[in-house]
Design a protein around this motif. Structure first.
Motif, short mmCIF file in Angstrom:
data_model
loop_
_atom_site.label_atom_id
_atom_site.label_comp_id
_atom_site.label_asym_id
_atom_site.label_seq_id
_atom_site.Cartn_x
_atom_site.Cartn_y
_atom_site.Cartn_z
N MET A 46 0.83 -1.21 0.00
CA MET A 46 0.00 0.00 0.00
C MET A 46 0.86 1.25 0.00
SD MET A 46 -3.29 -0.73 2.44
CE MET A 46 -4.72 -1.63 1.84
N VAL A 47 2.00 1.21 0.70
CA VAL A 47 2.91 2.36 0.70
C VAL A 47 3.37 2.64 -0.74
CG1 VAL A 47 5.15 3.23 1.46
CG2 VAL A 47 3.70 2.00 3.07
N LYS A 48 3.73 1.58 -1.45
CA LYS A 48 4.20 1.74 -2.83
C LYS A 48 3.11 2.32 -3.72
CE LYS A 48 7.36 -2.20 -2.56
NZ LYS A 48 7.51 -3.63 -2.88
N THR A 49 1.88 1.91 -3.47
CA THR A 49 0.77 2.31 -4.34
C THR A 49 0.21 3.69 -4.00
OG1 THR A 49 0.15 -0.02 -4.51
CG2 THR A 49 -1.48 1.58 -5.26
N TYR A 50 0.11 3.99 -2.69
CA TYR A 50 -0.68 5.16 -2.27
C TYR A 50 0.13 6.26 -1.58
CZ TYR A 50 -4.38 1.76 -3.09
OH TYR A 50 -5.20 0.81 -3.64
N MET A 51 1.43 6.07 -1.41
CA MET A 51 2.24 7.09 -0.73
C MET A 51 3.44 7.45 -1.61
SD MET A 51 0.39 7.18 2.08
CE MET A 51 1.29 8.16 3.28
N ARG A 52 3.73 8.73 -1.71
CA ARG A 52 4.85 9.19 -2.54
C ARG A 52 5.98 9.71 -1.65
NH1 ARG A 52 5.69 14.19 -5.08
NH2 ARG A 52 3.58 14.87 -4.59
N PRO A 53 7.19 9.10 -1.72
CA PRO A 53 8.30 9.56 -0.88
C PRO A 53 8.70 11.00 -1.24
CG PRO A 53 8.83 7.47 -1.98
CD PRO A 53 7.58 8.01 -2.61
N VAL A 54 8.90 11.81 -0.21
CA VAL A 54 9.34 13.20 -0.42
C VAL A 54 10.34 13.57 0.67
CG1 VAL A 54 7.25 14.03 -1.58
CG2 VAL A 54 7.37 14.09 0.91
N GLN A 55 11.10 14.60 0.39
CA GLN A 55 12.01 15.18 1.40
C GLN A 55 11.40 16.49 1.87
OE1 GLN A 55 15.91 15.11 2.05
NE2 GLN A 55 15.59 12.90 2.14
N ASN A 56 11.38 16.68 3.18
CA ASN A 56 10.82 17.91 3.74
C ASN A 56 11.76 18.40 4.83
OD1 ASN A 56 9.18 19.99 4.50
ND2 ASN A 56 7.67 18.72 5.54
N GLY A 57 12.51 19.46 4.52
CA GLY A 57 13.46 19.99 5.49
C GLY A 57 14.53 18.97 5.88
N GLY A 58 14.96 18.18 4.90
CA GLY A 58 15.99 17.18 5.18
C GLY A 58 15.47 15.90 5.82
N GLN A 59 14.15 15.86 6.07
CA GLN A 59 13.53 14.67 6.68
C GLN A 59 12.83 13.85 5.61
OE1 GLN A 59 12.15 14.27 10.41
NE2 GLN A 59 14.02 15.28 11.05
N ASN A 60 12.95 12.53 5.71
CA ASN A 60 12.22 11.65 4.80
C ASN A 60 10.77 11.57 5.24
OD1 ASN A 60 14.48 11.05 3.25
ND2 ASN A 60 15.07 9.36 4.58
N GLY A 61 9.88 11.70 4.29
CA GLY A 61 8.46 11.59 4.59
C GLY A 61 7.70 11.12 3.37
N TYR A 62 6.36 11.17 3.47
CA TYR A 62 5.51 10.70 2.39
C TYR A 62 4.32 11.63 2.22
CZ TYR A 62 8.00 6.21 2.50
OH TYR A 62 8.95 5.23 2.44
N LEU A 63 3.90 11.79 0.97
CA LEU A 63 2.65 12.48 0.65
C LEU A 63 1.64 11.45 0.17
CD1 LEU A 63 3.67 15.70 -1.33
CD2 LEU A 63 2.39 15.62 0.81
N VAL A 64 0.40 11.59 0.58
CA VAL A 64 -0.63 10.66 0.11
C VAL A 64 -0.89 10.91 -1.37
CG1 VAL A 64 -1.70 10.47 2.39
CG2 VAL A 64 -2.59 12.14 0.76
N ALA A 65 -1.22 9.84 -2.08
CA ALA A 65 -1.47 9.93 -3.51
C ALA A 65 -2.76 10.70 -3.79
CB ALA A 65 -1.56 8.52 -4.10
N ASP A 66 -2.82 11.27 -4.99
CA ASP A 66 -4.02 12.01 -5.39
C ASP A 66 -5.26 11.12 -5.39
OD1 ASP A 66 -2.59 14.32 -5.64
OD2 ASP A 66 -2.37 14.20 -7.83
N SER A 67 -5.06 9.82 -5.67
CA SER A 67 -6.20 8.89 -5.70
C SER A 67 -6.90 8.84 -4.34
CB SER A 67 -5.73 7.49 -6.11
OG SER A 67 -4.73 7.01 -5.22
N LEU A 68 -6.14 9.01 -3.24
CA LEU A 68 -6.75 9.05 -1.90
C LEU A 68 -7.42 10.39 -1.66
CD1 LEU A 68 -4.04 7.38 0.41
CD2 LEU A 68 -5.86 6.30 -0.89
N ARG A 69 -6.74 11.46 -2.04
CA ARG A 69 -7.28 12.81 -1.82
C ARG A 69 -8.65 12.99 -2.50
NH1 ARG A 69 -3.23 16.34 -0.03
NH2 ARG A 69 -1.11 15.59 -0.36
N GLN A 70 -8.80 12.39 -3.68
CA GLN A 70 -10.04 12.56 -4.44
C GLN A 70 -11.24 11.93 -3.74
OE1 GLN A 70 -8.98 10.89 -8.25
NE2 GLN A 70 -7.54 12.55 -8.69
N LEU A 71 -10.98 10.94 -2.89
CA LEU A 71 -12.06 10.25 -2.19
C LEU A 71 -12.47 10.93 -0.89
CD1 LEU A 71 -10.98 6.51 -2.62
CD2 LEU A 71 -13.00 7.59 -3.62
N VAL A 72 -11.55 11.72 -0.29
CA VAL A 72 -11.75 12.23 1.07
C VAL A 72 -12.00 13.74 1.06
CG1 VAL A 72 -10.81 12.37 3.40
CG2 VAL A 72 -10.22 10.41 1.95
#
Length: 278
Positions: free
Chosen positions: A164-190
């Motif tokens: 699910m992480v691979k499918t629905y979460m996008r790895p990003v860097q934020n202030g030197g920290q590793n994190g994730y953004l939720v995929a647009d497919s999730l945002r469209q539902l909520v």
């Protein structure tokens, strides 16, 4: 007296219960507001929030006093029930043209509704093409902002299955920290909205499933007894209600909900809808 005044407002406006032993917690959370407003004492603060000019501060105070703890797929057995028992008949109805509505009541920083959305899309990849939506509400506008951003630190994502992480979460860097953004497919539902559960609810349509977990534990029994029938009225016939691990529908309650597993309840299909469908 100052603690009692703050506790009284928290109860009247949001149903939050703070017994005297919680005074240190309340004071520590309000201290920052005193510094921001350049007030010298709790007495000055209680006077300020009682004035016309202090109305907005009352909302901010409620946010400061609200406990926001959440994680992805918390109490995972609820998501098993969602996938195995709730969604199959709902998807059949949705593909025949029906509206399907789910509600995360007390959504905090968004992990619960996004977990619902992941479960839904994993079960039915075509869900976005159907009339299926998840409403996510919370009394605290600050957590709604975080939830809408959909950014989570690496450690928060550990509770999500790898696929699910691979499918629905996008790895990003934020202030030197590793994190994730939720995929647009999730945002469209909520859809995220600010809502005080004790205030009137603007939603007219009934819900097929409501998640209200680890929310009512902060309310006293009279408030809970007022709230459960409102959830029942907002649930469609055959619809589900999921509550937190330490929560139960009171035995004092006259309800049509039937227990269908640990902290999971369902209305019979024959129940008359208490709300109109849009």
């Amino acid at each position: 007296a100052d603690f009692q005044a703050i506790a009284s407002i928290a109860y009247q406006e949001a149903g939050l219960v703070f017994p005297p032993e919680k005074a240190p917690l309340v004071r520590s959370r309000i201290n920052r507001r005193l510094r921001m407003l350049k007030l010298r004492s709790f007495s000055e603060y209680t006077h300020y929030i009682a004035t016309e000019q202090g109305q907005e501060e009352r909302r901010i105070m409620i946010s400061a006093l609200t406990t926001n703890v959440s994680s992805f797929f918390r109490e995972s057995h609820h998501f098993d029930i969602l996938r195995e028992r709730v969604l199959p008949p709902l998807l059949k109805s949705a593909r025949a043209g029906a509206k399907i509505r789910l509600w995360s009541a007390g959504c905090s920083t968004g992990q619960e509704p996004y977990s619902m959305a992941m479960t839904l899309l994993d079960f039915a990849p075509d869900a976005a093409e159907l009339d299926i939506r998840i409403l996510a509400t919370d009394i605290d506008p600050n957590v709604i902002i975080v939830a809408k951003q959909g950014y989570y630190q690496e450690r928060a994502v550990r509770d999500i299955p790898d696929e699910m992480v691979k499918t629905y979460m996008r790895p990003v860097q934020n202030g030197g920290q590793n994190g994730y953004l939720v995929a647009d497919s999730l945002r469209q539902l909520v859809t995220f909205r600010e809502l005080n559960l004790l205030a009137p609810w603007p939603m007219k349509a009934g819900f097929d499933a409501i998640f209200c977990r680890n929310v009512v534990i902060y309310f006293d029994e009279p408030t809970q007894l007022d709230l459960w029938p409102r959830f029942e009225a907002a649930t469609k016939p055959g619809g589900w209600l999921f509550v937190g691990h330490s929560e139960r529908l009171s035995e004092k309650l006259v309800t049509r909900f039937c227990t269908e597993g640990p902290t999971a309840y369902q209305l019979p299909l024959s129940a008359k809808p208490s709300t109109e469908t849009e």
